[in-house]
Design a protein around this motif. Structure first.
Motif, short mmCIF file in Angstrom:
data_model
loop_
_atom_site.label_atom_id
_atom_site.label_comp_id
_atom_site.label_asym_id
_atom_site.label_seq_id
_atom_site.Cartn_x
_atom_site.Cartn_y
_atom_site.Cartn_z
N ILE A 120 -11.29 36.95 -16.69
CA ILE A 120 -10.44 36.90 -17.88
C ILE A 120 -9.04 37.38 -17.55
CG2 ILE A 120 -10.04 37.92 -20.17
CD1 ILE A 120 -13.10 37.96 -20.52
N MET A 121 -8.94 38.48 -16.79
CA MET A 121 -7.62 39.00 -16.43
C MET A 121 -6.85 38.01 -15.57
SD MET A 121 -7.98 43.11 -15.79
CE MET A 121 -9.65 43.18 -15.15
N ILE A 122 -7.53 37.36 -14.64
CA ILE A 122 -6.85 36.38 -13.79
C ILE A 122 -6.31 35.23 -14.62
CG2 ILE A 122 -7.24 34.63 -12.01
CD1 ILE A 122 -9.25 36.58 -10.72
N ILE A 123 -7.13 34.69 -15.51
CA ILE A 123 -6.70 33.57 -16.35
C ILE A 123 -5.52 33.97 -17.24
CG2 ILE A 123 -7.43 32.05 -18.24
CD1 ILE A 123 -10.25 32.13 -17.02
N SER A 124 -5.53 35.23 -17.70
CA SER A 124 -4.47 35.67 -18.62
C SER A 124 -3.09 35.63 -17.98
CB SER A 124 -4.77 37.09 -19.12
OG SER A 124 -4.56 38.05 -18.10
N PHE A 125 -3.03 35.69 -16.65
CA PHE A 125 -1.74 35.69 -15.97
C PHE A 125 -1.18 34.29 -15.75
CE2 PHE A 125 -2.89 40.03 -14.85
CZ PHE A 125 -1.66 40.67 -14.94
N PHE A 126 -2.00 33.26 -15.91
CA PHE A 126 -1.53 31.91 -15.64
C PHE A 126 -0.36 31.53 -16.54
CE2 PHE A 126 -5.88 30.40 -13.82
CZ PHE A 126 -5.64 31.13 -12.69
N GLY A 127 -0.52 31.75 -17.85
CA GLY A 127 0.54 31.39 -18.78
C GLY A 127 1.78 32.25 -18.59
N TRP A 128 1.58 33.54 -18.37
CA TRP A 128 2.70 34.47 -18.19
C TRP A 128 3.56 34.06 -16.99
CZ3 TRP A 128 3.66 39.25 -20.78
CH2 TRP A 128 4.69 40.01 -20.22
N THR A 129 2.90 33.84 -15.86
CA THR A 129 3.64 33.51 -14.65
C THR A 129 4.22 32.11 -14.72
OG1 THR A 129 2.05 34.91 -13.47
CG2 THR A 129 3.50 33.56 -12.14
N ALA A 130 3.49 31.18 -15.33
CA ALA A 130 4.03 29.83 -15.50
C ALA A 130 5.31 29.86 -16.32
CB ALA A 130 2.98 28.95 -16.19
N ALA A 131 5.38 30.76 -17.30
CA ALA A 131 6.61 30.88 -18.11
C ALA A 131 7.80 31.27 -17.25
CB ALA A 131 6.39 31.91 -19.22
N GLN A 132 7.57 32.15 -16.29
CA GLN A 132 8.67 32.56 -15.40
C GLN A 132 9.10 31.40 -14.50
OE1 GLN A 132 9.50 35.51 -16.51
NE2 GLN A 132 7.54 35.52 -17.61
N PHE A 133 8.15 30.64 -14.00
CA PHE A 133 8.49 29.49 -13.16
C PHE A 133 9.27 28.44 -13.94
CE2 PHE A 133 4.54 30.45 -10.39
CZ PHE A 133 5.29 31.31 -9.60
N ILE A 134 8.89 28.23 -15.19
CA ILE A 134 9.62 27.28 -16.03
C ILE A 134 11.06 27.74 -16.23
CG2 ILE A 134 9.78 26.34 -18.38
CD1 ILE A 134 6.67 26.43 -18.41
N ALA A 135 11.22 29.03 -16.49
CA ALA A 135 12.58 29.56 -16.67
C ALA A 135 13.39 29.41 -15.39
CB ALA A 135 12.50 31.03 -17.08
N PHE A 136 12.76 29.64 -14.26
CA PHE A 136 13.45 29.46 -12.99
C PHE A 136 13.92 28.02 -12.83
CE2 PHE A 136 14.28 29.34 -8.53
CZ PHE A 136 14.61 30.64 -8.17
N GLY A 137 13.06 27.09 -13.24
CA GLY A 137 13.44 25.68 -13.18
C GLY A 137 14.63 25.37 -14.07
N LEU A 138 14.68 25.99 -15.26
CA LEU A 138 15.81 25.79 -16.16
C LEU A 138 17.10 26.32 -15.55
CD1 LEU A 138 14.20 26.80 -19.59
CD2 LEU A 138 14.87 24.51 -18.88
N VAL A 139 17.02 27.47 -14.90
CA VAL A 139 18.20 28.07 -14.27
C VAL A 139 18.74 27.15 -13.18
CG1 VAL A 139 19.04 29.98 -12.87
CG2 VAL A 139 17.56 30.43 -14.82
N PHE A 140 17.87 26.70 -12.30
CA PHE A 140 18.33 25.84 -11.21
C PHE A 140 18.84 24.50 -11.73
CE2 PHE A 140 18.02 26.59 -6.62
CZ PHE A 140 17.86 27.96 -6.65
#
Length: 465
Positions: A120-140
């Protein structure tokens, strides 16, 4: 030119992470920095853990659209979490002297509880970290003109590079550097935009009624209000990233103080993006009518700020994103290696386990990258991640820390009840928040099962006594 500065800063961050790898000689060094972080590094790590894309882009967008009631979850709920950690949880969790939070479930409730809670803890991080990657994509996308998908891929590679080699030492060292960049960059942007936007009194006069209201004015809004407070405020407490920051400090006292300092920093500094967002929407009010309001803040900075201010803003933004992304990759990677892989391929060789930890970083980062293909709303992804742990793990973790006579079946019933109620309420059109339904179900099922267990003791308890 802006792209060059951003790429240089990114290269510097990766280099700092690689330099930190010199301190890694064991799995404890990799996952917990050898439990030796000084308080200034630990406090900045607490602050930078969540000060990411959702705070700068997501929360600022929510704030300009819905006022204070739109950002109760973050930054207010996130700050509440850190204050509660410092006041209640830092001491007991530090004294465990464990590598992961999954170890607590194993020691108290057995191997099956360990695997379920860890999953459960591992799955919970997928959305959180994906949000950061999406933001990084927006910045670039803004600074280099590449597609958002290409920017996301660049961010994934960067995070893998310095987290895989440097572990918690790399994350903590870069968090400290990035905290300085975040504060300096955001303050400079505020002063620069203030010089071209209306004065604060004029600005507040243009706000709609109820914009600065901090509590609901209608009875119907209280359940949503409470849900916003507890989503990150309680939901991020049973989380490996918080656990790692507590156990990476050099003493229990430093862990408590670091959580308090990090919470205070978060509560104050997180206001800066909200103010910037307010100034930006006054300059370009039509942007909020677009399909993706997460892009409005970078757009205004690019249009109204000189190059040196753009460099500071995007440097601060990249710093915030990398801090959260690295934490969001390292935490589930530690659980995957310690509580999943080790159960199926046990090994007493610490060098091999260190390699497993590093391979787990790559696996988790790539899985989070896959999530970005299906979801794109930063603020929602973060909220959903904390919701999962709140409805399933908060009550069992409280029991593991503060109760001695809890049966294994009681914990399973609490997890299943909370998750089931949450998922059911997500699928039906109901005004009552799904996260509160899940939390109440988890709590109620736990209490009922525990009372029944007192009358008819859990077989696992009897066999272990």
């Amino acid at each position: 030119m802006l792209a060059v500065f951003v790429i240089v800063y990114l290269a510097f961050t990766i280099a700092a992470g690689l330099w930190a790898s010199r301190k890694i000689s064991s799995s404890s060094d990799f996952a917990l920095a050898g439990r030796s972080l000084p308080m200034y590094l630990s406090a900045s790590a607490f602050f930078a853990t969540w000060f990411g894309a959702e705070t700068v882009l997501g929360a600022s967008s929510e704030f300009v659209q819905h006022g204070f009631l739109g950002v109760i979850e973050d930054p207010f709920g996130a700050s509440l979490c850190l204050f509660l950690v410092g006041a209640i949880f830092a001491g007991p969790l530090y004294r465990l002297n464990m590598l992961s939070l999954g170890d607590l479930f194993r020691d108290r409730f057995g191997r099956h509880a360990e695997i379920i809670a860890s999953s459960i803890m591992i799955i919970s991080f997928f959305g959180w970290t994906a949000a950061q990657f999406i933001a990084f994509g927006l910045v670039f996308h803004f600074v280099a003109g590449v597609s958002v998908s290409a920017g996301i891929f660049i961010g994934v590679i960067a995070v893998i590079a310095y987290t895989t080699f440097g572990g918690m030492w790399a994350v903590s060292l870069t968090d400290f550097i990035q905290t300085i960049v975040i504060i300096a960059g955001l303050l400079i942007v505020v002063f620069q935009l203030a010089s071209i936007s209306p004065d604060l009194p004029v600005l507040t006069q243009k706000l709609p009624d109820g914009f600065l209201t901090f509590v609901p004015t209608e009875d119907a809004g209280w359940f949503e209000y409470i849900a916003a407070w507890v989503t990150i405020g309680l939901g991020s407490i049973p989380s490996q990233d918080v656990f790692q920051r507590i156990n990476s400090t050099r003493s229990e006292r430093a862990a408590r103080r670091s959580a308090f300092i990090g919470g205070f920093m978060y509560l104050t500094i997180a206001f800066i993006p909200l103010v910037i967002g307010l100034m930006a929407v006054v300059l370009e009010p039509g942007l909020l009518a677009g399909d993706d309001t997460q892009k409005f803040l970078p757009f205004v900075i690019m249009k109204y700020s000189p190059l040196w201010v753009q460099v500071m803003f995007f440097g601060a933004l990249i710093s915030a994103i990398l801090s959260s992304a690295s934490a969001g990759v390292l935490a589930p990677s530690t659980i995957l290696a310690e509580n999943i892989f080790k159960n199926f391929w046990p090994s007493k060789n610490d060098r091999k386990f260190l390699l497993t930890l590093r391979l787990s970083v790559v696996i988790i980062a790539l899985l989070c990258y896959c999530v970005t293909f299906f979801r794109s709303n930063i603020f929602e992804l973060v909220g959903e991640s904390s919701s999962l742990t709140l409805v399933s793990l908060f009550v069992p973790m409280m029991a593991a820390l503060f109760m001695k006579d809890v049966g294994t079946s009681t914990v399973f019933i609490s997890m299943i009840s909370g998750l089931s109620a949450w998922l059911v309420y997500l699928t039906i059109d109901n005004e009552f928040p799904a996260i509160l339904a899940g939390l109440f179900a988890s709590t109620g099922a736990f209490l009922l099962s525990h009372i029944i267990g007192k009358i008819r003791p859990d077989k696992n308890q009897l066999s272990s006594s």
